[in-house]
Design a protein around this motif. Sequence first.
Motif, PDB file in Angstrom:
ATOM      1  N   PHE A 149     -10.883  -9.965  12.695  1.00 24.41           N
ATOM      2  CA  PHE A 149     -10.556  -9.451  11.373  1.00 24.41           C
ATOM      3  C   PHE A 149      -9.094  -9.024  11.303  1.00 24.41           C
ATOM      4  CE2 PHE A 149     -14.955  -8.460  12.446  1.00 24.41           C
ATOM      5  CZ  PHE A 149     -15.621  -9.180  11.458  1.00 24.41           C
ATOM      6  N   LEU A 150      -8.435  -9.484  10.280  1.00 17.73           N
ATOM      7  CA  LEU A 150      -7.037  -9.128  10.047  1.00 17.73           C
ATOM      8  C   LEU A 150      -6.969  -8.060   8.967  1.00 17.73           C
ATOM      9  CD1 LEU A 150      -3.913  -9.565  10.053  1.00 17.73           C
ATOM     10  CD2 LEU A 150      -4.302 -11.341   8.331  1.00 17.73           C
ATOM     11  N   GLU A 151      -6.303  -6.973   9.295  1.00 21.50           N
ATOM     12  CA  GLU A 151      -6.125  -5.903   8.316  1.00 21.50           C
ATOM     13  C   GLU A 151      -4.657  -5.501   8.293  1.00 21.50           C
ATOM     14  OE1 GLU A 151      -7.643  -1.355   7.398  1.00 21.50           O
ATOM     15  OE2 GLU A 151      -8.084  -2.297   9.296  1.00 21.50           O
ATOM     16  N   SER A 152      -4.098  -5.496   7.115  1.00 24.88           N
ATOM     17  CA  SER A 152      -2.697  -5.125   6.994  1.00 24.88           C
ATOM     18  C   SER A 152      -2.564  -3.633   6.726  1.00 24.88           C
ATOM     19  CB  SER A 152      -2.038  -5.909   5.848  1.00 24.88           C
ATOM     20  OG  SER A 152      -0.722  -5.433   5.645  1.00 24.88           O
TER      21      SER A 152
ATOM     22  N   SER B 165      -6.172  -9.127   3.449  1.00 27.00           N
ATOM     23  CA  SER B 165      -7.037  -9.108   4.622  1.00 27.00           C
ATOM     24  C   SER B 165      -7.696 -10.468   4.775  1.00 27.00           C
ATOM     25  CB  SER B 165      -8.116  -8.037   4.475  1.00 27.00           C
ATOM     26  OG  SER B 165      -9.046  -8.428   3.491  1.00 27.00           O
ATOM     27  N   ALA B 166      -8.206 -10.713   5.976  1.00 29.65           N
ATOM     28  CA  ALA B 166      -8.945 -11.949   6.237  1.00 29.65           C
ATOM     29  C   ALA B 166      -9.835 -11.719   7.444  1.00 29.65           C
ATOM     30  CB  ALA B 166      -7.987 -13.120   6.502  1.00 29.65           C
ATOM     31  N   GLY B 167     -10.896 -12.464   7.517  1.00 28.45           N
ATOM     32  CA  GLY B 167     -11.794 -12.321   8.657  1.00 28.45           C
ATOM     33  C   GLY B 167     -12.665 -13.539   8.840  1.00 28.45           C
TER      34      GLY B 167
ATOM     35  N   ALA C 188     -11.710 -13.456   2.712  1.00 32.65           N
ATOM     36  CA  ALA C 188     -10.294 -13.146   2.544  1.00 32.65           C
ATOM     37  C   ALA C 188     -10.095 -12.481   1.194  1.00 32.65           C
ATOM     38  CB  ALA C 188      -9.440 -14.420   2.633  1.00 32.65           C
TER      39      ALA C 188
ATOM     40  N   LYS D 183       0.838  -1.193   0.000  1.00 33.34           N
ATOM     41  CA  LYS D 183       0.000   0.000   0.000  1.00 33.34           C
ATOM     42  C   LYS D 183       0.877   1.249   0.000  1.00 33.34           C
ATOM     43  CE  LYS D 183      -3.957  -1.783   2.620  1.00 33.34           C
ATOM     44  NZ  LYS D 183      -4.696  -1.678   3.895  1.00 33.34           N
TER      45      LYS D 183
ATOM     46  N   ARG E 240     -17.608  -5.071  -3.580  1.00 35.59           N
ATOM     47  CA  ARG E 240     -17.202  -4.769  -2.211  1.00 35.59           C
ATOM     48  C   ARG E 240     -15.695  -4.536  -2.183  1.00 35.59           C
ATOM     49  NH1 ARG E 240     -14.833  -8.459   1.244  1.00 35.59           N
ATOM     50  NH2 ARG E 240     -14.252 -10.420   0.252  1.00 35.59           N
TER      51      ARG E 240
ATOM     52  N   GLU F  40      -8.461  -7.281  14.790  1.00 29.49           N
ATOM     53  CA  GLU F  40      -9.503  -6.668  15.596  1.00 29.49           C
ATOM     54  C   GLU F  40     -10.542  -7.721  15.961  1.00 29.49           C
ATOM     55  OE1 GLU F  40     -11.775  -3.600  13.698  1.00 29.49           O
ATOM     56  OE2 GLU F  40     -12.635  -2.901  15.584  1.00 29.49           O
TER      57      GLU F  40
ATOM     58  N   PRO G 217     -12.245  -5.510  -1.715  1.00 26.62           N
ATOM     59  CA  PRO G 217     -11.681  -6.860  -1.645  1.00 26.62           C
ATOM     60  C   PRO G 217     -10.682  -7.043  -0.514  1.00 26.62           C
ATOM     61  CG  PRO G 217     -10.723  -5.652  -3.483  1.00 26.62           C
ATOM     62  CD  PRO G 217     -11.807  -4.790  -2.926  1.00 26.62           C
ATOM     63  N   VAL G 218     -10.164  -5.974   0.056  1.00 24.91           N
ATOM     64  CA  VAL G 218      -9.218  -6.126   1.162  1.00 24.91           C
ATOM     65  C   VAL G 218      -9.792  -5.571   2.463  1.00 24.91           C
ATOM     66  CG1 VAL G 218      -7.133  -6.282  -0.203  1.00 24.91           C
ATOM     67  CG2 VAL G 218      -8.023  -4.040   0.398  1.00 24.91           C
ATOM     68  N   ASN G 219     -11.097  -5.596   2.569  1.00 28.01           N
ATOM     69  CA  ASN G 219     -11.749  -5.285   3.844  1.00 28.01           C
ATOM     70  C   ASN G 219     -12.562  -6.516   4.242  1.00 28.01           C
ATOM     71  OD1 ASN G 219     -13.316  -4.445   5.973  1.00 28.01           O
ATOM     72  ND2 ASN G 219     -13.811  -2.463   5.080  1.00 28.01           N
ATOM     73  N   PRO G 220     -12.175  -7.198   5.323  1.00 24.57           N
ATOM     74  CA  PRO G 220     -12.839  -8.466   5.640  1.00 24.57           C
ATOM     75  C   PRO G 220     -14.228  -8.300   6.250  1.00 24.57           C
ATOM     76  CG  PRO G 220     -11.199  -7.947   7.311  1.00 24.57           C
ATOM     77  CD  PRO G 220     -11.081  -6.892   6.250  1.00 24.57           C
ATOM     78  N   GLU G 221     -14.578  -7.094   6.679  1.00 26.13           N
ATOM     79  CA  GLU G 221     -15.891  -6.917   7.304  1.00 26.13           C
ATOM     80  C   GLU G 221     -16.937  -6.610   6.238  1.00 26.13           C
ATOM     81  OE1 GLU G 221     -16.426  -5.285  11.226  1.00 26.13           O
ATOM     82  OE2 GLU G 221     -14.458  -4.375  11.020  1.00 26.13           O
TER      83      GLU G 221
END
Lengths: 126, 412
Positions: free
Chosen positions: B266-269, B275-277, B296, A27, A104, B235, A106-110
């Motif tokens: 939730f994993l956020e880099s 990312s993954a959750g 993910a 990033k 959505r 988180e 793609p790098v936001n898991p929520e």
Amino acid sequence: MMRVITAAIILLLLTTAGCSFLTPMQKPVEQDNRLLLWLPGASSVQVLSDWNDWGGSVAAGGIIDPVCGRMEKDDSGLWTIDLEGLPGGVYRYAFYVNGYKWIRDPVNPETAEFEGRTVSIIMVSK
Amino acid sequence: MIIIIAGSTDSTNISIIPENWDFGYDCLFDAAASGTWKGNHPVIDSSYADAAVSVRASSPEVDFLATGAMRSDSLSRVVFRRGRGVVKWPGTPWIGAGVYLNDQQPFIAGLSNPVLEWGWVDIDSIQGYGVSSGGVLGFKGDYLIQFTQGDTLSQLNVYSPWMGFAGVDYSRARMNTADSTGENITVNVLSVRGDFRYFSPWLIVAGSEGGEGEWAVSAELRKIHPIDTQWGRIEVVPGMHFAGDSIQFPGSAFLPGQSVITLGAFLESRRYFVSAGIKGMLDLSSDSLSGVSASAGMISEGGIATDMIFGYYADGDYRAYVSSEVRDSSASAGIAVEIINDSTRVTGSASYTPRDDVCAELSVSGDADDSLQPACYLAVTTALGPVKCLFGIEWEYDTSPSLRINLTGLFK
């Protein structure tokens, strides 16, 4: 049974393809308070969200303001929008690509739901 | 002796625009035509054109806005008007009061942009009036009353400023029906959000008046980070949602009798696009909502974007979605698989971008079984500044191809 095997093979192929370049893209350093989307081939990208009434689409019966939440693209194909000044809250959002396609983050898991679509959630603290 | 002196007028001190005033306009338009391919030529089945023009004037003390909107389709043409005036305390934008009038309301209450709300309600059935004000210390409020076919909808909103560690919003909506046998509905919603050093609570309490058990509460704890490094953080988000058995709310914000406990991680880099959750949900009243979901996503240095979502629920339903796409500045290609219980659908897509503001996309999909049910969609889009144009052709198995042309723009 055949369908399950087919799907499993496709899933395996996809996963393999996704893992073939395991090094994730870096990033930009200054990415606080901004939403990012790497989509170099898109002609336009907007952020539609609770904070901008989904570009007017909620009440507008589908008419989305074409400049609402418009993101800017840099030379690397990264679309960005600054969220500075946004009131604190939990917001749902999605990217509106090329004026017709919802995706959505793609790098936001929520994730959450909006009108039958899977969208993303972001928390803005103040 | 005649002396003639000629010269240009010094315009720096002469202007028809008063000092400190700002004038502007917005023009939003949206036009579309759609049809089908019949025989060897396209036939237009429907079309419409919408337009809204706003003119505004503002000074440090007052704002004025006037908007006119028109919709025209093959059956009818309607025109609407809207006005708004706001008085401000000079130099303090948080103190002021405003009033607006919507004539046959196609507009969103309180918004100053020329946004239309076609289709939300019967467009000629509502008239609305409202006042809005900004109060001392940053509090804001607005009150709206709307009349529709004898029914009256009133709405009060009060918003607090961010008070350093918390903010509070309150909304009250009441619908009085004209029919004496109809049921009046009143909804109160209190939303509290806090932000402390190690956690951030969010609480929504809602109640609809009359009867027992007509209330609901939804709460989450955010900003709990058991792992927080320069690379990224995890988180953990615990939450609960509870609604009484006989609660009544417009829409589906709270389902009657819903009692759910959730826990997500939730994993956020911070450094990378990855990312993954995972999130678990326990339904205390039935098993219908109990389940586990995971997602993910990653964008690799090689330009491959991968997105995955999985869900499995206690009643046996399951869902999986996996997509992978190779992207470049001029082209992309990808494949996606979506599995919902026993059905599997595969979609392949490709796009071509000859220049920054033009993109052509093609997607082809089909079921992974004997029925196949193929479908494809071709879209060519352009984005020339504030004007967007879409040309699309869609075809599904056993139907005629359908066409769509759409032009949308906003000028300021």
